[in-house]
Write a protein that holds these residues in place. Sequence first.
Motif, PDB file in Angstrom:
ATOM      1  N   PRO A 196       0.841  -1.202   0.000  1.00  0.00           N
ATOM      2  CA  PRO A 196       0.000   0.000   0.000  1.00  0.00           C
ATOM      3  C   PRO A 196       0.874   1.250   0.000  1.00  0.00           C
ATOM      4  N   VAL A 197       0.400   2.302  -0.653  1.00  0.00           N
ATOM      5  CA  VAL A 197       1.193   3.522  -0.820  1.00  0.00           C
ATOM      6  C   VAL A 197       0.511   4.692  -0.114  1.00  0.00           C
ATOM      7  N   LEU A 198       1.281   5.365   0.713  1.00  0.00           N
ATOM      8  CA  LEU A 198       0.850   6.599   1.367  1.00  0.00           C
ATOM      9  C   LEU A 198       1.436   7.775   0.600  1.00  0.00           C
ATOM     10  N   VAL A 199       0.611   8.760   0.281  1.00  0.00           N
ATOM     11  CA  VAL A 199       1.078   9.951  -0.437  1.00  0.00           C
ATOM     12  C   VAL A 199       0.848  11.175   0.439  1.00  0.00           C
ATOM     13  N   GLY A 200       1.910  11.947   0.669  1.00  0.00           N
ATOM     14  CA  GLY A 200       1.824  13.137   1.491  1.00  0.00           C
ATOM     15  C   GLY A 200       2.352  14.359   0.767  1.00  0.00           C
ATOM     16  N   ALA A 201       1.496  15.007  -0.020  1.00  0.00           N
ATOM     17  CA  ALA A 201       1.888  16.217  -0.749  1.00  0.00           C
ATOM     18  C   ALA A 201       1.423  17.478  -0.035  1.00  0.00           C
ATOM     19  N   SER A 202       0.684  17.326   1.030  1.00  0.00           N
ATOM     20  CA  SER A 202      -0.093  18.420   1.600  1.00  0.00           C
ATOM     21  C   SER A 202       0.712  19.684   1.902  1.00  0.00           C
ATOM     22  N   ARG A 203       0.283  20.785   1.287  1.00  0.00           N
ATOM     23  CA  ARG A 203       0.804  22.132   1.534  1.00  0.00           C
ATOM     24  C   ARG A 203       2.306  22.290   1.263  1.00  0.00           C
ATOM     25  N   LYS A 204       2.911  21.360   0.571  1.00  0.00           N
ATOM     26  CA  LYS A 204       4.353  21.424   0.393  1.00  0.00           C
ATOM     27  C   LYS A 204       4.741  22.501  -0.625  1.00  0.00           C
ATOM     28  N   SER A 205       6.005  22.932  -0.533  1.00  0.00           N
ATOM     29  CA  SER A 205       6.431  24.118  -1.266  1.00  0.00           C
ATOM     30  C   SER A 205       6.339  23.954  -2.774  1.00  0.00           C
ATOM     31  N   PHE A 206       6.470  22.741  -3.290  1.00  0.00           N
ATOM     32  CA  PHE A 206       6.390  22.575  -4.739  1.00  0.00           C
ATOM     33  C   PHE A 206       4.992  22.899  -5.254  1.00  0.00           C
ATOM     34  N   LEU A 207       3.973  22.744  -4.412  1.00  0.00           N
ATOM     35  CA  LEU A 207       2.620  23.162  -4.782  1.00  0.00           C
ATOM     36  C   LEU A 207       2.505  24.684  -4.737  1.00  0.00           C
ATOM     37  N   GLY A 208       3.122  25.287  -3.714  1.00  0.00           N
ATOM     38  CA  GLY A 208       3.083  26.740  -3.601  1.00  0.00           C
ATOM     39  C   GLY A 208       3.683  27.432  -4.802  1.00  0.00           C
ATOM     40  N   GLN A 209       4.670  26.815  -5.426  1.00  0.00           N
ATOM     41  CA  GLN A 209       5.304  27.401  -6.602  1.00  0.00           C
ATOM     42  C   GLN A 209       4.386  27.348  -7.817  1.00  0.00           C
ATOM     43  N   VAL A 210       3.634  26.269  -7.945  1.00  0.00           N
ATOM     44  CA  VAL A 210       2.726  26.138  -9.093  1.00  0.00           C
ATOM     45  C   VAL A 210       1.606  27.174  -9.030  1.00  0.00           C
ATOM     46  N   VAL A 211       1.124  27.466  -7.825  1.00  0.00           N
ATOM     47  CA  VAL A 211       0.018  28.420  -7.663  1.00  0.00           C
ATOM     48  C   VAL A 211       0.539  29.766  -7.154  1.00  0.00           C
ATOM     49  N   ALA A 212       1.749  30.126  -7.550  1.00  0.00           N
ATOM     50  CA  ALA A 212       2.348  31.398  -7.129  1.00  0.00           C
ATOM     51  C   ALA A 212       1.535  32.587  -7.636  1.00  0.00           C
ATOM     52  N   ASP A 213       1.676  33.700  -6.952  1.00  0.00           N
ATOM     53  CA  ASP A 213       1.029  34.951  -7.353  1.00  0.00           C
ATOM     54  C   ASP A 213       1.497  35.316  -8.765  1.00  0.00           C
ATOM     55  N   PRO A 214       0.587  35.434  -9.725  1.00  0.00           N
ATOM     56  CA  PRO A 214       1.013  35.711 -11.108  1.00  0.00           C
ATOM     57  C   PRO A 214       1.675  37.074 -11.273  1.00  0.00           C
ATOM     58  N   ALA A 215       1.387  37.990 -10.374  1.00  0.00           N
ATOM     59  CA  ALA A 215       1.951  39.328 -10.493  1.00  0.00           C
ATOM     60  C   ALA A 215       3.368  39.405  -9.944  1.00  0.00           C
ATOM     61  N   THR A 216       3.602  38.739  -8.820  1.00  0.00           N
ATOM     62  CA  THR A 216       4.894  38.850  -8.140  1.00  0.00           C
ATOM     63  C   THR A 216       5.763  37.609  -8.277  1.00  0.00           C
ATOM     64  N   GLY A 217       5.136  36.474  -8.621  1.00  0.00           N
ATOM     65  CA  GLY A 217       5.878  35.216  -8.662  1.00  0.00           C
ATOM     66  C   GLY A 217       6.133  34.634  -7.295  1.00  0.00           C
ATOM     67  N   ARG A 218       5.574  35.250  -6.260  1.00  0.00           N
ATOM     68  CA  ARG A 218       5.788  34.785  -4.893  1.00  0.00           C
ATOM     69  C   ARG A 218       4.958  33.526  -4.639  1.00  0.00           C
ATOM     70  N   PRO A 219       5.580  32.433  -4.150  1.00  0.00           N
ATOM     71  CA  PRO A 219       4.818  31.209  -3.868  1.00  0.00           C
ATOM     72  C   PRO A 219       3.688  31.461  -2.886  1.00  0.00           C
TER      73      PRO A 219
END
Length: 278
Positions: A196-219
């Motif tokens: 069985p596989v446990l996946v823990g992506a929750s709130r991690k920084s690589f997600l913050g980068q994808v949804v960064a502020d389009p104006a500033t680029g800030r995660p």
Amino acid sequence: MGIVNVTPDSFSDGGQAYAPQAAVAHGLALLEQGADIVDVGGESTRPGAVRPPAEEELRRVLPVVRRLAAAGAVVSVDTMRAEVAARALEAGARLVNDVSCGLADPAMLPLMARADTPYVVMHWRGHSAGMRAQARYDDVVTDVVDELRLRVEAALHAGIRADCLIVDPGLGFAKEPEHNWALLGGLGEVFALGRPVLVGASRKSFLGQVVADPATGRPRPARSRDAATAAVSVLAAAQGAWCLRVHDVASTLDAVRVTARWGAEPAVARLPRHSVGV
């Protein structure tokens, strides 16, 4: 799996549930949201974090584990220390989530063999203070799967039953953002380990980068990444993940339910869950 951080320096909540009473209340709230398991941890594993002494980790987690277990929760203890795992199991925990896969404490695998309880083996290359320097791979999916396989074999050799073992690819642990995305794209190879596989992506920084502020680029800040977390989690579930470790249970559970209703029922809902009593 709902996350209960009993730490003053968590990357996601900054110690919001640090006090035992607050941590218990948070765990109960996660259960009300629909969590099957609550994962209680007393050591921050954010990049650069300094380890607390074992005595402090015990002081943080044991009252919380004890009270949540007494309330009927299926409790997991998130620890790299055999002593903490043993004491938490005595206090009512029913699963040990070891991000070091037994490498941080040589007593952990023998303990888990004796305990005969579910054990999460996560891909890990070193403690938080130095793990960024370990993010070097020839092929991240192949390397992570090979290293996980070795840890599964070590666990079996120590006497841990195969049906007690759960694997976790360790998103964010000694991984650059591109490594995390490659692992998510290659989850099928992790599933091929046969556990069985446990996946823990929750709130991690690589997600913050994808949804960064389009104006500033800030995660985007950690606590504003739950929608991104739900998207990753439901895709992992649809591929066959056994469990999703998240901070906000409600949003991920809603996403899983909607996916199920659409007709592509996530495999997480079909896998046997008796090993941890849920």
